[in-house]
Design an enzyme around this catalytic site. Sequence first.
Site, PDB file in Angstrom:
ATOM      1  N   LYS A 115      -1.971 -14.118  -5.397  1.00  0.00           N
ATOM      2  CA  LYS A 115      -2.086 -13.252  -6.569  1.00  0.00           C
ATOM      3  C   LYS A 115      -0.694 -12.919  -7.114  1.00  0.00           C
ATOM      4  O   LYS A 115      -0.475 -12.870  -8.305  1.00  0.00           O
ATOM      5  CB  LYS A 115      -2.848 -11.968  -6.270  1.00  0.00           C
ATOM      6  CG  LYS A 115      -3.169 -11.260  -7.584  1.00  0.00           C
ATOM      7  CD  LYS A 115      -3.987 -10.036  -7.389  1.00  0.00           C
ATOM      8  CE  LYS A 115      -3.112  -8.861  -7.044  1.00  0.00           C
ATOM      9  NZ  LYS A 115      -2.212  -8.486  -8.157  1.00  0.00           N
ATOM     10  N   ASP A 116       0.251 -12.719  -6.184  1.00  0.00           N
ATOM     11  CA  ASP A 116       1.639 -12.492  -6.591  1.00  0.00           C
ATOM     12  C   ASP A 116       2.373 -13.827  -6.500  1.00  0.00           C
ATOM     13  O   ASP A 116       3.266 -14.007  -5.661  1.00  0.00           O
ATOM     14  CB  ASP A 116       2.278 -11.442  -5.688  1.00  0.00           C
ATOM     15  CG  ASP A 116       1.596 -10.098  -5.835  1.00  0.00           C
ATOM     16  OD1 ASP A 116       1.687  -9.508  -6.913  1.00  0.00           O
ATOM     17  OD2 ASP A 116       0.929  -9.661  -4.880  1.00  0.00           O
ATOM     18  N   HIS A 152      -5.676  -8.835   1.750  1.00  0.00           N
ATOM     19  CA  HIS A 152      -4.773  -8.700   2.903  1.00  0.00           C
ATOM     20  C   HIS A 152      -5.431  -9.267   4.163  1.00  0.00           C
ATOM     21  O   HIS A 152      -4.790  -9.943   4.966  1.00  0.00           O
ATOM     22  CB  HIS A 152      -4.447  -7.224   3.179  1.00  0.00           C
ATOM     23  CG  HIS A 152      -3.726  -6.538   2.068  1.00  0.00           C
ATOM     24  ND1 HIS A 152      -4.298  -5.534   1.326  1.00  0.00           N
ATOM     25  CD2 HIS A 152      -2.468  -6.678   1.590  1.00  0.00           C
ATOM     26  CE1 HIS A 152      -3.427  -5.088   0.432  1.00  0.00           C
ATOM     27  NE2 HIS A 152      -2.306  -5.770   0.572  1.00  0.00           N
TER      28      HIS A 152
HETATM   29  O1  PAF Z   1       3.197  -7.949  -1.956  1.00  0.00           O
HETATM   30  C1  PAF Z   1       3.504  -6.846  -1.446  1.00  0.00           C
HETATM   31  O2  PAF Z   1       2.666  -6.059  -1.009  1.00  0.00           O
HETATM   32  C2  PAF Z   1       4.974  -6.443  -1.382  1.00  0.00           C
HETATM   33  O3  PAF Z   1       5.661  -6.875  -2.495  1.00  0.00           O
HETATM   34  C3  PAF Z   1       5.666  -6.894  -0.076  1.00  0.00           C
HETATM   35  C4  PAF Z   1       5.723  -8.421   0.012  1.00  0.00           C
HETATM   36  C5  PAF Z   1       4.953  -6.318   1.120  1.00  0.00           C
HETATM   37  C6  PAF Z   1       7.118  -6.393  -0.071  1.00  0.00           C
HETATM   38  O4  PAF Z   1       7.166  -5.009  -0.145  1.00  0.00           O
END
Ligand code: PAF
Length: 275
Positions: free
Chosen positions: A140-141, A28
């Site tokens: 990662k996502d 993050h």
């Molecule tokens: O990747 C995440 O943490 C969540 O899917 C997001 C993009 C904040 C949406 O809730």
Amino acid sequence: MHSVSHSLKRMGKKIGLVPTMGYLHEGHLSLIKKSLELCDVTVASIFVNPSQFGPSEDYEKYPRDIERDNKLLKEQNVDYLFTPSADEIYPSGYQTYVEVNEISKKFEGEFRPNHFKGVTTIVSILFNCIQPDYAFFGQKDAQQAAVIKQMVNDLKYDIDIRVCPIIREYDGLAMSSRNVYLSPEERTKALFIHKALLYARKLIEGKETSPQTVVDNMRVIFNEEKSIKLDYIGIVNAYGFREVDLLEDGNEYYILVAARVGNTRLIDNELMRLQ
Ligand code: PAF
């Protein structure tokens, strides 16, 4: 939030949004750093979004530590933290959802029905509340980022979506808020996921052009570790998230893995740029 973003816009400020569900880690923080670098004002949001969790998933037990997150964000000089409550976002009578078809249905979509519908709905709401010029998501996502890009394109949001590289622990485990669920033993087993991805990278760098061969070889690695339950392995082109029959020079691909280690579901991927 609307009045804050309206006044920032009147002052001509570029707003960067880093949407998160909290329990922040270096992954993050790398998004935050990118936003601070590119934008005048950075807004982080923390909202554990109930609509993206399935009924048997970990919404209740998802890790939360708002005080620690707040402190980390202050240390990074983030300008605003947006933390709405679930009742503010989804008051009683709420009935509108944003759904991206096709690209949402495979891989994660197959194992987590309605997950992406929840994601695109909340991201859409956050975009409307915060009105960012840029929004930052983690690689990662990768499928989530592709789904969001599709939504932004289809719904004509004037927002620049940036996808930032995966941040890994010293031993290769992809950072995730869910890693706290892993016991020390499971954590060691989870390293197989990155190992398999690196093996796939090596095969492709060695000029293997058949995705099926790469996937078959990866499965052999997982066969050695019976306690890891694979949900899927896939190779898709990085733009449309479509499976391909041949890996070709000049293209970008994601090698995708989703697996369960004990009760924890982990996803990881490797981005391959073929010259
Ligand atoms: O990747 C995440 O943490 C969540 O899917 C997001 C993009 C904040 C949406 O809730």
